[in-house]
Write a protein that holds these residues in place. Sequence first.
Motif, PDB file in Angstrom:
ATOM      1  N   LYS A 113       0.838  -1.187   0.000  1.00  0.00           N
ATOM      2  CA  LYS A 113       0.000   0.000   0.000  1.00  0.00           C
ATOM      3  C   LYS A 113       0.880   1.247   0.000  1.00  0.00           C
ATOM      4  O   LYS A 113       1.741   1.394   0.872  1.00  0.00           O
ATOM      5  N   PRO A 114       0.688   2.159  -0.948  1.00  0.00           N
ATOM      6  CA  PRO A 114       1.526   3.366  -1.023  1.00  0.00           C
ATOM      7  C   PRO A 114       1.508   4.181   0.269  1.00  0.00           C
ATOM      8  O   PRO A 114       2.539   4.716   0.682  1.00  0.00           O
ATOM      9  N   SER A 115       0.361   4.267   0.918  1.00  0.00           N
ATOM     10  CA  SER A 115       0.256   5.085   2.131  1.00  0.00           C
ATOM     11  C   SER A 115       1.040   4.505   3.290  1.00  0.00           C
ATOM     12  O   SER A 115       1.494   5.221   4.179  1.00  0.00           O
ATOM     13  N   ARG A 116       1.224   3.200   3.267  1.00  0.00           N
ATOM     14  CA  ARG A 116       1.885   2.536   4.388  1.00  0.00           C
ATOM     15  C   ARG A 116       3.292   2.070   4.065  1.00  0.00           C
ATOM     16  O   ARG A 116       4.200   2.123   4.901  1.00  0.00           O
ATOM     17  N   ASP A 117       3.524   1.601   2.821  1.00  0.00           N
ATOM     18  CA  ASP A 117       4.768   0.906   2.500  1.00  0.00           C
ATOM     19  C   ASP A 117       5.679   1.670   1.540  1.00  0.00           C
ATOM     20  O   ASP A 117       6.670   1.108   1.058  1.00  0.00           O
ATOM     21  N   ALA A 118       5.366   2.938   1.257  1.00  0.00           N
ATOM     22  CA  ALA A 118       6.139   3.669   0.251  1.00  0.00           C
ATOM     23  C   ALA A 118       7.609   3.788   0.642  1.00  0.00           C
ATOM     24  O   ALA A 118       8.509   3.586  -0.183  1.00  0.00           O
ATOM     25  N   GLY A 119       7.880   4.093   1.916  1.00  0.00           N
ATOM     26  CA  GLY A 119       9.265   4.260   2.355  1.00  0.00           C
ATOM     27  C   GLY A 119      10.055   2.972   2.262  1.00  0.00           C
ATOM     28  O   GLY A 119      11.187   2.946   1.758  1.00  0.00           O
ATOM     29  N   ARG A 120       9.466   1.881   2.748  1.00  0.00           N
ATOM     30  CA  ARG A 120      10.147   0.578   2.711  1.00  0.00           C
ATOM     31  C   ARG A 120      10.408   0.150   1.270  1.00  0.00           C
ATOM     32  O   ARG A 120      11.484  -0.353   0.937  1.00  0.00           O
ATOM     33  N   PHE A 121       9.408   0.365   0.394  1.00  0.00           N
ATOM     34  CA  PHE A 121       9.556  -0.035  -1.003  1.00  0.00           C
ATOM     35  C   PHE A 121      10.660   0.781  -1.688  1.00  0.00           C
ATOM     36  O   PHE A 121      11.475   0.243  -2.443  1.00  0.00           O
ATOM     37  N   ALA A 122      10.711   2.087  -1.384  1.00  0.00           N
ATOM     38  CA  ALA A 122      11.726   2.947  -1.994  1.00  0.00           C
ATOM     39  C   ALA A 122      13.130   2.509  -1.578  1.00  0.00           C
ATOM     40  O   ALA A 122      14.075   2.540  -2.381  1.00  0.00           O
ATOM     41  N   TYR A 123      13.268   2.066  -0.319  1.00  0.00           N
ATOM     42  CA  TYR A 123      14.570   1.592   0.173  1.00  0.00           C
ATOM     43  C   TYR A 123      15.029   0.363  -0.621  1.00  0.00           C
ATOM     44  O   TYR A 123      16.180   0.286  -1.065  1.00  0.00           O
ATOM     45  N   HIS A 124      14.127  -0.599  -0.809  1.00  0.00           N
ATOM     46  CA  HIS A 124      14.489  -1.822  -1.534  1.00  0.00           C
ATOM     47  C   HIS A 124      14.826  -1.516  -2.993  1.00  0.00           C
ATOM     48  O   HIS A 124      15.771  -2.079  -3.562  1.00  0.00           O
ATOM     49  N   LEU A 125      14.071  -0.615  -3.593  1.00  0.00           N
ATOM     50  CA  LEU A 125      14.306  -0.255  -4.986  1.00  0.00           C
ATOM     51  C   LEU A 125      15.666   0.432  -5.138  1.00  0.00           C
ATOM     52  O   LEU A 125      16.424   0.161  -6.082  1.00  0.00           O
TER      53      LEU A 125
END
Length: 744
Positions: free
Chosen positions: A44-56
């Motif tokens: 979910k972008p509202s919840r997981d945007a930061g974590r996803f950006a780190y992995h990317l």
Amino acid sequence: MPREPLGVKVLKAVSSPLRLRILDFLMNRGPLSYTEIMKLLKLKPSRDAGRFAYHLKTLLKMDLIEPDLEKKKYRLTSLGRKLVEVAEEIEENAFQRKKMLVRTSRLSLEHFERNKIAESLIKEAGVPADLAQSIARETERRLTKLRTKYLTAPLIREFVNAILIERGLEEYRHKLTRLGLPVYDVTQLIKTMSQRAVDVEAVHEAAGDAVLEEYALLNVLPRDIADAHISGSLHINNLGCWVLKLEGVMHDLRFFFRYGLSPGPGLEKIPRKPPKDLESALSITIEVLKLTTRESMGEQTVDFFNVFLAPFVGDMKPDEVRDIIRNFLIEVNHLIPSGVSLGLELTIPRFIAEISAVGPNGRNVDIYGDYVEESLLIASSIIEAMLSEEKPILNPSLIIKIRNKTFKDGKAERILFEAHRLALKRGTPYFANLILKEQRYASYAATGFRLASEWSGDWELDTLRTGILDSVVINLPRACYDSGGNRSRFFEQLRDRMEMAARALEIKYLTIKERIGENLLPFLTQCRDGDPYYRLENSSRLVGFVGLNEAVHAISGNPIYQSEESLKFAVEIVKFLSKELERYSNRPDSRFNLSMISCRNAAKRLAELDIERYGLAKVRVHGGRKNPAYTDMTAIPFDAGIPLQRYLRIEEQFHQLTPGSHLTPIPVREGENGPESLLSTTKEIVNTHKIGFYTYSRDMAYCNNCDRLFYGEVVKCPLCGSVKTMTRFIRRSAKYATKTLNSI
């Protein structure tokens, strides 16, 4: 502190399951946007945007992925691709002992191999290699989750097709379609065929036809033509043999009487020398018919049968000729699965009489005009043999050819009288009215198919050693309903369907040429002096129609036989079809003919499809709710109940407009006890009407127990009272259908 090796950093980068999944998605699906990757990971972008950006960011830093700035998507680098492949190889080796088993189409069990899926995609559907590998990996991933004991080839193909559909690759999926019958359908086919009094070979052929029918619709015919057939706008006859066989053959026995019998290259059979007597000539004829059934699926016609056999009679006694002829008829009846038509001349026409005759041992012996007595002996022997059998001989069919001189020759007229006795007693012979100028060189098959000299002007080239390529039927009522009853739109619909029919037959022609080039029709294409036996370029392409009466009724408000205005409109429709077809006949090797084809299957199938689409309240059919069908073969139903003269006046107008095929059945009236009445009708037809081809028809029933034939609708044997031993003979098309009473 020593610098950490790059390999360690890369392995750390993929130590996260989420980052490895990102690489997998990019490997299998190609470049993806930021949002698409998040959606696939169910983040979910509202919840997981930061974590996803780190992995990317980690993957970008390790050069495992890179941005495509133009498309605003991320894609794998060569290093990232290599890493995914290594990971998959490690996983595959780790689970080698648990590898899935596949039951293949070769009836063997093998270990699952992903590369075989990719190879199949590349070979069968022309999928690019990278895309094929991607689909194969995705298929393997999904199959692994099944945890089944073993897989089957059809199941794997279903998964592959599902992935192709998900990715919008419909064209590849279409090419990858597997042909075959579900288990249930095969079971039902066996049950259905068992009710038709046929043998296991017929079941085998029906199953094979079903597969080849799918192949023709999926891989040979263009999508618009295939859809037109499936939906019911058209009916393509003989789809089960469309890519392999011809529909009908018009034989010339002189070819085999002169050269003997060569089964053709690729067939391991001993050639036969030219026949030396009548018995061996008929034996070779049987072989010709047998071998031709391997390469054609419909009626075989042996025209001028008694004339070409006449030189082989010699000094034989009439009783000897009759015995040999009777044995021949029984052999044809028992051994030849396709229909056979024998054309009998009661007077030898001049264009045959003056030709050098082929006699014993393949030698020329005078001219055919010198063998009038012998030809009449053969004709009378055939009719006598058929009259001697209580049970009607339905195969071969007799074509009695009537010419100007027939009624001027006493012997010929006596044989014609006996032919009408056969028509009254057994309902089997057909009559060709060849008195009209345009009919002089016409040859007919019992199905109504006609060849004459209109194509090249040479009667031999146009009527012998050629035949019927195939046929397509136009559904006239469907064009009416699709046009909303508007006449101008109705004719536009007909123009479009005529174009599709002509295109389908052109494809058939090119397909058969391919089969000939592949040497798959060795018997019919055997050559002598560089000239093949069967002249494909002269074969007739038939475009027919069903439901003329029903279409006219729907548009005009009356059936054809109840209104002169309706009859006029029916003629207008057929003339329009004829004119449209002429446009395609001007091309080289394109012998198109408009036809009133006898095709009960098309008449029933198309009527049923129209009822499904438009409802029984709107669709006009012949046969009622229980057995709906459109009128085929004739303009109006031959049981319409109108006076015979009116019936003949209507039908003759359409015989002239449909030179490819026509046949008028004439019901035998109840209480008709002598052949004189039928002969009188024949004389009236040939003198007054332009009916080209007709037959006398009557319902019959035969008791196998009593060996007796009865006329009309018989419920049980009048002599022994049995029901199960009764066989009914009912004509609903060109030929009689046989049914046991307990199956009706």
